[in-house]
Design an enzyme around this catalytic site. Structure first.
Site, short mmCIF file in Angstrom:
data_model
loop_
_atom_site.label_atom_id
_atom_site.label_comp_id
_atom_site.label_asym_id
_atom_site.label_seq_id
_atom_site.Cartn_x
_atom_site.Cartn_y
_atom_site.Cartn_z
CG ASP A 77 3.60 -19.18 36.53
OD1 ASP A 77 3.21 -19.09 37.70
OD2 ASP A 77 3.51 -18.25 35.71
CG HIS A 134 8.35 -17.45 44.09
ND1 HIS A 134 8.44 -16.15 44.55
CD2 HIS A 134 8.63 -17.37 42.76
CE1 HIS A 134 8.74 -15.33 43.55
NE2 HIS A 134 8.86 -16.06 42.45
CB SER A 230 12.90 -26.14 34.20
OG SER A 230 12.16 -25.06 33.67
#
Length: 282
Positions: A77, A134, A230
């Protein structure tokens, strides 16, 4: 952290992570993440357990065209930050324009040479976002390692800024601690895609959850950030042409949130079945 501290940080203080004010910045929280509504802490055992929370199910972040290997999925995201085509092996990443320097970014000169002239896509994660990574492509893990580095690096060329490294996102990917994961797609039109997860602030860290030789499909878990802020980069080899959804005609980027597993770009298939990588020119 004891239960009282956890309760205070998550709920009691007015800016607690699960206070009404904070939940307002994370719409659909209960419907998106695995939570235990009976438990007083929603099932979270610590602040970091909350930070690395899991999705409720696969349907909340569906995989874009799972059977189409040419569609690249977002690994996190995140909000698109930068797209640089034709990066150099070595460059002055500390200057104001912060060009990518592949040798410094990957900490491997021989490897970096394969990505000279390719593409670097970078996006950033806000603290309220889902912080697990992912797989953006199908393939085999051919390398996965942690490069130890700094956590609070700032580009002096940008001057002092109260929000710290907000304007030094490209700079810090060369210096901060980062996880570097190689995914060989087995497709000569896509090659090996490198995912680089970069910890930003003083306590952020990277935890890899895949291993050498593991087969992954788009959407499979690669790892997670822990404790703090991050950013990430995706690297594509020279000859791999990608149309990015966030790229505008004037070279600027759309800055909206891209959910993990959504499409961030599509690989352009070379005409007449030719491909750059299989011709030995990479």
């Amino acid at each position: 952290m004891n239960h009282l501290q956890t309760w205070y940080i998550l709920f009691y203080c007015k800016d607690g992570w699960l206070s009404s004010a904070s939940l307002a910045t994370m719409p659909g929280f209960v419907d998106t993440y695995k939570v235990d509504l009976v438990d007083p802490y929603f099932g979270f055992k610590s602040w970091n357990d909350f930070f690395t929370r899991k999705l409720k199910n696969n349907q909340v972040r569906p995989i874009a065209e799972p059977n189409n290997s040419y569609v690249i999925c977002s690994p996190c995201d995140s909000i698109p930050y930068s797209i640089e085509k034709n990066p150099k092996l070595r460059d002055q990443f500390w200057i104001k324009s912060q060009p990518y320097s592949l040798e410094h970014l990957l900490d491997d000169e021989a490897l970096a040479e394969k990505y000279v002239g390719g593409t670097v896509f970078q996006a950033v994660l806000h603290p309220t976002y889902y912080h697990r990574w992912h797989a953006p492509v199908d393939g085999t893990i051919t390398k996965a390692n942690i490069k130890q580095g700094a956590y609070y690096a700032e580009a002096l060329s940008m001057g002092y800024y109260p929000a710290h490294n907000t304007h030094a996102q490209r700079y810090i990917v060369h210096l901060n601690t980062r996880a570097i994961i190689h995914i060989d797609t087995g497709n000569p039109n896509i090659g090996t895609v490198i995912f680089v997860a970069v910890g930003i602030y003083e306590v952020s860290s990277c935890h890899i959850e895949v291993y050498y030789g593991q087969k992954v499909k788009k959407g499979d878990l690669l790892g997670t950030f822990q404790f703090g802020g991050s950013t990430y980069c995706l690297l594509f080899q020279k000859g791999v042409e990608i149309t990015f959804g966030a790229e505008l005609p004037d070279g600027k980027l759309k800055t909206g949130l891209q959910f993990v597993n959504s499409a961030i770009g599509t690989v352009v298939i070379p005409a007449h079945g030719n491909n750059y990588l299989s011709n030995g020119r990479n």
